[in-house]
Design a protein around this motif. Structure first.
Motif, PDB file in Angstrom:
ATOM      1  N   GLY A   7       0.892  -1.298  -0.049  1.00  0.00           N
ATOM      2  CA  GLY A   7      -0.077   0.060  -0.066  1.00  0.00           C
ATOM      3  C   GLY A   7       0.801   1.245  -0.052  1.00  0.00           C
ATOM      4  O   GLY A   7       0.487   2.173  -0.712  1.00  0.00           O
ATOM      5  N   GLU A   8       1.982   1.308   1.004  1.00  0.00           N
ATOM      6  CA  GLU A   8       2.845   2.418   0.946  1.00  0.00           C
ATOM      7  C   GLU A   8       3.507   2.648  -0.497  1.00  0.00           C
ATOM      8  O   GLU A   8       3.521   3.726  -1.111  1.00  0.00           O
ATOM      9  CB  GLU A   8       3.813   2.435   1.951  1.00  0.00           C
ATOM     10  CG  GLU A   8       3.182   2.146   3.344  1.00  0.00           C
ATOM     11  CD  GLU A   8       4.278   1.693   4.553  1.00  0.00           C
ATOM     12  OE1 GLU A   8       5.334   1.344   3.884  1.00  0.00           O
ATOM     13  OE2 GLU A   8       3.863   1.512   5.482  1.00  0.00           O
ATOM     14  N   GLN A  16       1.078   4.103  -3.139  1.00  0.00           N
ATOM     15  CA  GLN A  16       0.855   5.494  -2.838  1.00  0.00           C
ATOM     16  C   GLN A  16       1.805   6.541  -3.108  1.00  0.00           C
ATOM     17  O   GLN A  16       1.682   7.324  -3.623  1.00  0.00           O
ATOM     18  CB  GLN A  16       0.604   5.623  -1.370  1.00  0.00           C
ATOM     19  CG  GLN A  16       0.019   6.849  -0.987  1.00  0.00           C
ATOM     20  CD  GLN A  16      -0.424   7.014   0.762  1.00  0.00           C
ATOM     21  OE1 GLN A  16       0.320   6.280   1.342  1.00  0.00           O
ATOM     22  NE2 GLN A  16      -1.506   7.637   1.026  1.00  0.00           N
ATOM     23  N   SER A  51      -4.104   4.449  -7.064  1.00  0.00           N
ATOM     24  CA  SER A  51      -4.954   4.390  -6.101  1.00  0.00           C
ATOM     25  C   SER A  51      -6.275   3.531  -7.091  1.00  0.00           C
ATOM     26  O   SER A  51      -6.755   4.327  -8.037  1.00  0.00           O
ATOM     27  CB  SER A  51      -5.584   5.575  -5.588  1.00  0.00           C
ATOM     28  OG  SER A  51      -6.681   5.316  -4.580  1.00  0.00           O
ATOM     29  N   GLN A  66      -4.541   2.852   4.014  1.00  0.00           N
ATOM     30  CA  GLN A  66      -4.274   4.218   3.821  1.00  0.00           C
ATOM     31  C   GLN A  66      -4.122   4.517   2.333  1.00  0.00           C
ATOM     32  O   GLN A  66      -4.429   5.639   1.988  1.00  0.00           O
ATOM     33  CB  GLN A  66      -2.617   4.661   4.306  1.00  0.00           C
ATOM     34  CG  GLN A  66      -2.391   4.421   5.687  1.00  0.00           C
ATOM     35  CD  GLN A  66      -1.213   4.678   6.250  1.00  0.00           C
ATOM     36  OE1 GLN A  66      -0.319   5.106   5.368  1.00  0.00           O
ATOM     37  NE2 GLN A  66      -0.930   5.052   7.547  1.00  0.00           N
ATOM     38  N   LEU A  67      -4.003   3.715   1.551  1.00  0.00           N
ATOM     39  CA  LEU A  67      -4.148   4.117  -0.005  1.00  0.00           C
ATOM     40  C   LEU A  67      -5.296   4.520  -0.685  1.00  0.00           C
ATOM     41  O   LEU A  67      -5.309   5.588  -1.093  1.00  0.00           O
ATOM     42  CB  LEU A  67      -3.516   2.481  -0.719  1.00  0.00           C
ATOM     43  CG  LEU A  67      -3.423   2.643  -2.323  1.00  0.00           C
ATOM     44  CD1 LEU A  67      -2.667   3.863  -2.721  1.00  0.00           C
ATOM     45  CD2 LEU A  67      -3.236   1.313  -2.744  1.00  0.00           C
TER      46      LEU A  67
END
Length: 155
Positions: A32-33, A36, A41, A63-64
């Motif tokens: 995800g990091e 991002q 996304s 978080q994405l």
């Protein structure tokens, strides 16, 4: 295309219920990091219903894209590359960025089919490939791999 992160092999536990290992949990967060950081996304997530793929998607999207719609499709579990391609081809034309979360060998073979497979680095648990294509989903046959990422390549 994202292969689920590293899963535990627990005797007596059904394959669909295998959880991620501690390393797998960390790798899924790093997916995800990394996505991002790449400015990607998903508008839609197609995910196998197995526990390890659901958890990989959950951690990668936290978080994405926490509000991205996720479609749990039983057809992804144990699917061959051609079956996954047909699923992707049915994607709504309004979806610009699609994330498919699945299993090997199907996901890896689909990545190879779409990109020509040159310099194949393999596709270990937690690996993803970003594939760019200018054609509509229904016409997808090939694309250009713009990113191939594995947990080990990230250090």
């Amino acid at each position: 295309m994202l292969r689920h992160a590293k899963a535990a092999h627990t005797p007596g536990l059904a394959d669909r219920e295998r959880p991620l290992t501690g390393r797998g949990e960390g790798d899924a967060k790093r997916v995800g990091e990394t996505l991002q950081a790449l400015g990607l996304s998903p508008d839609l997530v197609l995910c196998s219903p197995s526990l390890r793929t659901r958890r990989t998607a959950e951690l990668a999207l936290a978080q994405l894209a926490p509000d991205a719609p996720v479609d749990f499709d039983h057809g992804i579990y144990q699917a061959y590359a051609d079956e996954l391609l047909e699923l992707v081809r049915r994607t709504d034309p309004g979806v610009r960025t699609l994330l498919l979360v699945g299993h090997n060998p199907g996901v890896h073979e689909l990545v190879l089919d779409l990109t020509g497979g040159e310099g194949d680095p393999g596709f270990p648990p937690g690996a993803f490939a970003v594939i760019e294509s200018a054609v509509p989903w229904e016409e997808l046959e090939a694309g250009r791999a713009v990113t191939l990422w594995t947990p080990k390549s990230a250090g």
